[in-house]
Enzyme design. Structure first.
Site, PDB file in Angstrom:
ATOM      1  N   GLU A   1     -19.470 -14.303  -3.647  1.00 17.53           N
ATOM      2  CA  GLU A   1     -19.472 -14.548  -2.185  1.00 17.53           C
ATOM      3  C   GLU A   1     -20.414 -15.705  -1.831  1.00 17.53           C
ATOM      4  OE1 GLU A   1     -17.765 -12.533   0.220  1.00 17.53           O
ATOM      5  OE2 GLU A   1     -17.038 -10.980  -1.139  1.00 17.53           O
TER       6      GLU A   1
HETATM    7  C1  LIG Z   1     -17.622 -10.117 -11.365  1.00 16.32           C
HETATM    8  C2  LIG Z   1     -17.171 -11.342 -10.621  1.00 16.32           C
HETATM    9  C3  LIG Z   1     -16.155 -11.235  -9.683  1.00 16.32           C
HETATM   10  C4  LIG Z   1     -15.702 -12.379  -9.011  1.00 16.32           C
HETATM   11  N1  LIG Z   1     -14.653 -12.258  -8.138  1.00 16.32           N
HETATM   12  C5  LIG Z   1     -14.104 -13.390  -7.617  1.00 16.32           C
HETATM   13  C6  LIG Z   1     -12.899 -13.312  -6.846  1.00 16.32           C
HETATM   14  O1  LIG Z   1     -12.348 -12.229  -6.594  1.00 16.32           O
HETATM   15  N2  LIG Z   1     -12.362 -14.461  -6.387  1.00 16.32           N
HETATM   16  C7  LIG Z   1     -12.937 -15.673  -6.630  1.00 16.32           C
HETATM   17  O2  LIG Z   1     -12.388 -16.683  -6.193  1.00 16.32           O
HETATM   18  N3  LIG Z   1     -14.086 -15.786  -7.365  1.00 16.32           N
HETATM   19  C8  LIG Z   1     -14.679 -14.679  -7.858  1.00 16.32           C
HETATM   20  N4  LIG Z   1     -15.824 -14.762  -8.622  1.00 16.32           N
HETATM   21  C9  LIG Z   1     -16.419 -16.075  -8.883  1.00 16.32           C
HETATM   22  C10 LIG Z   1     -17.706 -16.289  -8.110  1.00 16.32           C
HETATM   23  O3  LIG Z   1     -17.411 -16.425  -6.746  1.00 16.32           O
HETATM   24  C11 LIG Z   1     -18.398 -17.540  -8.707  1.00 16.32           C
HETATM   25  O4  LIG Z   1     -18.875 -17.160  -9.978  1.00 16.32           O
HETATM   26  C12 LIG Z   1     -19.531 -18.029  -7.832  1.00 16.32           C
HETATM   27  O5  LIG Z   1     -19.022 -18.615  -6.666  1.00 16.32           O
HETATM   28  C13 LIG Z   1     -20.436 -19.051  -8.552  1.00 16.32           C
HETATM   29  O6  LIG Z   1     -19.697 -20.078  -9.120  1.00 16.32           O
HETATM   30  P1  LIG Z   1     -19.961 -20.498 -10.654  1.00 16.32           P
HETATM   31  O7  LIG Z   1     -19.911 -19.266 -11.447  1.00 16.32           O
HETATM   32  O8  LIG Z   1     -19.038 -21.597 -10.989  1.00 16.32           O
HETATM   33  O9  LIG Z   1     -21.451 -21.023 -10.682  1.00 16.32           O
HETATM   34  P2  LIG Z   1     -21.924 -22.518 -10.433  1.00 16.32           P
HETATM   35  O10 LIG Z   1     -21.369 -23.016  -9.153  1.00 16.32           O
HETATM   36  O11 LIG Z   1     -21.709 -23.324 -11.648  1.00 16.32           O
HETATM   37  O12 LIG Z   1     -23.481 -22.293 -10.248  1.00 16.32           O
HETATM   38  C14 LIG Z   1     -24.419 -22.182 -11.338  1.00 16.32           C
HETATM   39  C15 LIG Z   1     -25.825 -22.190 -10.758  1.00 16.32           C
HETATM   40  O13 LIG Z   1     -26.057 -23.446 -10.096  1.00 16.32           O
HETATM   41  C16 LIG Z   1     -26.380 -23.238  -8.732  1.00 16.32           C
HETATM   42  N5  LIG Z   1     -25.778 -24.291  -7.923  1.00 16.32           N
HETATM   43  C17 LIG Z   1     -24.496 -24.700  -7.904  1.00 16.32           C
HETATM   44  N6  LIG Z   1     -24.320 -25.692  -7.016  1.00 16.32           N
HETATM   45  C18 LIG Z   1     -25.512 -25.901  -6.439  1.00 16.32           C
HETATM   46  C19 LIG Z   1     -25.998 -26.781  -5.421  1.00 16.32           C
HETATM   47  N7  LIG Z   1     -25.205 -27.620  -4.776  1.00 16.32           N
HETATM   48  N8  LIG Z   1     -27.289 -26.733  -5.109  1.00 16.32           N
HETATM   49  C20 LIG Z   1     -28.121 -25.855  -5.706  1.00 16.32           C
HETATM   50  N9  LIG Z   1     -27.737 -24.997  -6.665  1.00 16.32           N
HETATM   51  C21 LIG Z   1     -26.452 -25.012  -7.021  1.00 16.32           C
HETATM   52  C22 LIG Z   1     -25.808 -21.853  -8.395  1.00 16.32           C
HETATM   53  O14 LIG Z   1     -26.465 -21.267  -7.304  1.00 16.32           O
HETATM   54  C23 LIG Z   1     -26.033 -21.111  -9.695  1.00 16.32           C
HETATM   55  O15 LIG Z   1     -27.354 -20.628  -9.759  1.00 16.32           O
HETATM   56  C24 LIG Z   1     -16.315 -13.633  -9.263  1.00 16.32           C
HETATM   57  C25 LIG Z   1     -17.345 -13.720 -10.200  1.00 16.32           C
HETATM   58  C26 LIG Z   1     -17.781 -12.600 -10.882  1.00 16.32           C
HETATM   59  C27 LIG Z   1     -18.876 -12.748 -11.881  1.00 16.32           C
END
Ligand SMILES: Cc1cc2nc3c(=O)[nH]c(=O)nc-3n(C[C@H](O)[C@H](O)[C@H](O)COP(=O)(O)OP(=O)(O)OC[C@H]3O[C@@H](n4cnc5c(N)ncnc54)[C@H](O)[C@@H]3O)c2cc1C
Length: 595
Positions: free
Chosen positions: A404
């Site tokens: 979220e």
């Molecule tokens: C159990 C589970 C259920 C999920 N369910 C859904 C779902 O139903 N539908 C869906 O669409 N997605 C879903 N997700 C995905 C989830 O929404 C994403 O994992 C989340 O948005 C983070 O994206 P990422 O994993 O690519 O992390 P990244 O975006 O790669 O982030 C990695 C780190 O970098 C930081 N970061 C990234 N960009 C910035 C910035 N601009 N400035 C500062 N810090 C930054 C982040 O805060 C984090 O600490 C789910 C994930 C999990 C684990």
């Protein structure tokens, strides 16, 4: 200190005096709300928890049957329009269901995927035809849905999705790409898929599993939530009919962001439920577990933990219910607009309260993490083994800080959205910060302390926190100007101060309302509000100090830090005694005492 009526403008609380009364609190829940809570609890205790092992073994037939049972019990369409099979109840009802559904472990995520991430966006953005086709079956639990936004390369940067949608000569679409980490992905029948049209027009589509070319990848091996399906979704030239675009072409961000605004608020509510469950487990265990011939509940170190767990939960719960009341005030008397195509009044309400929703999400997930960590600790070795649920809660909850919108992204949004409103002239932060600068930089600024008004010192603390926030935001705008968005550390600190203001103010006003109405637990309400305020004062001070030290040096830094000290001269409160009071009440009642 003057007090004002409650405002429905997002972020306005930063500039307004604390409202005297009129905030919605759990004490105002009706008998119908409590009935909804009981129905949810009975479903969780009688049907979900006995099946938890099968869910954790990924028996998705069970998940599907439980979704259908939710449909039969009316839990899927609590606040959905009656025309499509919903109950059209108020938002307090859906908050109550979310809080109590949080007790259902992984199933809460399956449930949230169906309600918050699917039924809600279709209600807000679907055409009448789309609503007729999908909502009755979703609300009845006959079909299951999922929300497919994230991709391997685009999580936080969701709009950079590589999934493509290409329009065909007959107006239909072909979708290709791969989505990642999709909750309910292994068995959902319907997906809200976000894809780019012509490379840059981010758009939402309603895609059925039966459309050729859609498949689920393998289940992820996760840290927790083993009973919730999380898979990639592969789209290989999937043919999607022309009338399955959800919302407008190129306006998918509206669908995504409005869904998230609401979802973050609901996540805050689920975290309240998680905290209450853990407090009950800790309270019961602390009474029953004996060491040195005494129940561990008699030890001050354990009372400290229980008291703090209760106080933080109280503040979180107060802010979630306050928000619920604000949303209801916005929606009141406008039922037909709630189902309007294009988002309607519900989307507008949550857009207005996007800052507060992010606060509910960040604070909710972090207070829950704190409470669950202490729950493990109170259980000692038993907290680390699978015989007790404490270790599962600890693993299951970790993702709340990631999905979220990660807490980092939400922290950036909190001051970012307020500053954008200020620069547009919608929120008078800049003139207020200028006025404050003249005031705080004068050495005669009065400090605050105990007053004879009930919780008067706490209210004055809230006023001081608001001044500190304005000082930090004003200094940041002055120092960095239009480059402020590059200063993530300062923005994140500002977010923490703003969150503490909203939480503390909500807790203090609720406790004052309890006192004014002669509530039988008024004394405990006051204890929780005082403990939270005391802790918030310390956190606000540390946060503001590091932000100001990063932005100013020399004489300016000295002057600002001296002003900060004068503002935050909080009279120490005997929080040890107050925590003991809350802990004893929790162990006496074998649970969280306020709800
Ligand atoms: C159990 C589970 C259920 C999920 N369910 C859904 C779902 O139903 N539908 C869906 O669409 N997605 C879903 N997700 C995905 C989830 O929404 C994403 O994992 C989340 O948005 C983070 O994206 P990422 O994993 O690519 O992390 P990244 O975006 O790669 O982030 C990695 C780190 O970098 C930081 N970061 C990234 N960009 C910035 C910035 N601009 N400035 C500062 N810090 C930054 C982040 O805060 C984090 O600490 C789910 C994930 C999990 C684990």
């Amino acid at each position: 200190m003057t007090t004002a009526p409650v405002s429905t403008r997002g972020g306005a609380w930063l500039l307004e005096d604390s409202p005297a009364e009129g905030i919605f609190t759990p004490e105002q829940l009706s008998e119908e709300h409590r009935l909804m809570a009981r129905t949810t609890d009975e479903f969780v205790d009688g049907e979900v928890l006995p099946n938890l092992d099968r869910l954790e073994q990924k028996d998705w037939d069970v998940a599907r049957q439980l979704i259908r049972r939710c449909g039969e019990l009316g839990l899927l369409g609590v606040d959905a329009p009656e025309a499509y099979g919903g109950l059209a109840l108020d938002k307090a009802s859906s908050v109550v269901v979310a809080e109590h559904m949080s007790r259902s472990a992984s199933f809460a995520v399956t449930f949230g995927g169906q309600t918050n991430l699917s039924i809600l966006p279709i209600t807000m953005f679907g055409t009448d035809d789309q609503k007729q086709r999908y909502l009755p079956r979703l609300i009845a639990g006959d079909i299951v849905a999922a929300y497919a936004l994230s991709e391997t390369g685009s999580g936080s940067d969701a709009l950079a999705a590589r999934t493509r949608a290409t329009r065909q000569p007959d107006g239909s679409w072909v979708l290709s790409g791969e989505k990642m980490w999709i909750s309910n992905g292994g068995f959902a029948d319907l997906f809200i898929v976000f894809a780019n049209v012509d490379g840059d027009k981010f758009t939402a589509f309603l895609v059925e599993r039966s459309f050729a070319g859609l498949s689920s990848g393998k289940e992820e091996h996760k840290m927790g939530l083993h009973g919730s399906s999380t898979t990639p979704i592969v789209l290989q030239d999937v043919q999607v009919p022309a009338d399955n675009v959800l919302g407008e072409i190129g306006r998918g961000h509206k669908v995504a962001l409005n869904t998230l605004n609401f979802g973050r608020f609901k996540l805050g509510a689920m975290c309240v439920g998680g905290c209450r469950t853990a407090i009950a487990e800790s309270a019961r265990y602390a009474v029953q577990r004996k060491q040195f011939s005494q129940p561990i509940a008699s030890f001050g170190a354990i009372k400290h933990k229980l008291g703090e767990m209760v106080a933080r939960t109280y503040a979180l719960e107060s802010l979630v219910y306050r928000m619920t009341g604000v949303v209801e005030a916005m929606l009141a008397g406008r039922p037909e607009e709630q189902a309007a195509v294009g988002g309607g009044i519900v989307a507008r309400a949550f857009e207005e309260l996007a800052v507060e929703s992010s606060i509910a999400k960040v604070l909710g997930s972090e207070i829950l993490s704190y409470v669950l960590d202490e729950n493990v600790q109170i259980h000692g070795g038993n907290g680390y083994v699978t015989d007790y649920p404490a270790e599962r809660h600890y693993r299951d909850a970790r993702v709340n800080r990631i999905f979220e919108g990660t807490n980092e992204i939400n922290r950036l949004l909190i001051p970012g959205m307020l500053i954008r409103r200020a620069l547009k002239g919608d929120l008078a932060i800049i003139p207020a910060a200028r006025r404050l600068q003249d005031e705080v930089l004068s050495p005669s600024t009065a400090s605050f302390g105990q007053s004879d008004e009930h919780l008067g010192a706490e209210l004055q603390a809230v006023t001081a926190f608001k001044k500190v926030a304005l000082m930090v935001l004003g200094t940041a705008l002055q120092t960095y100007g239009d480059k402020l968005s590059e200063q993530q550390e300062v923005l994140s600190i500002a977010a923490d101060i703003l969150s503490e203001i909203y939480a503390t103010e909500s807790a203090v006003i609720r406790a004052r309302q309890a006192h004014a109405s002669g509530h039988r637990l008024a004394e405990l309400h006051a204890a929780a509000a005082s403990i939270y305020t005391d802790g918030a004062a310390a956190r606000v001070e540390v946060a503001a100090k590091s932000a100001l030290a990063a932005m100013a040096d020399g004489d300016t830094r000295r002057t600002l830090l001296a002003a900060l000290r004068r503002l935050l001269k909080v009279q120490p409160v005997n929080t040890v005694a107050l925590r003991r009071q809350l802990a004893d009440a929790a162990t006496g009642a074998a649970g969280y005492i306020f709800n």
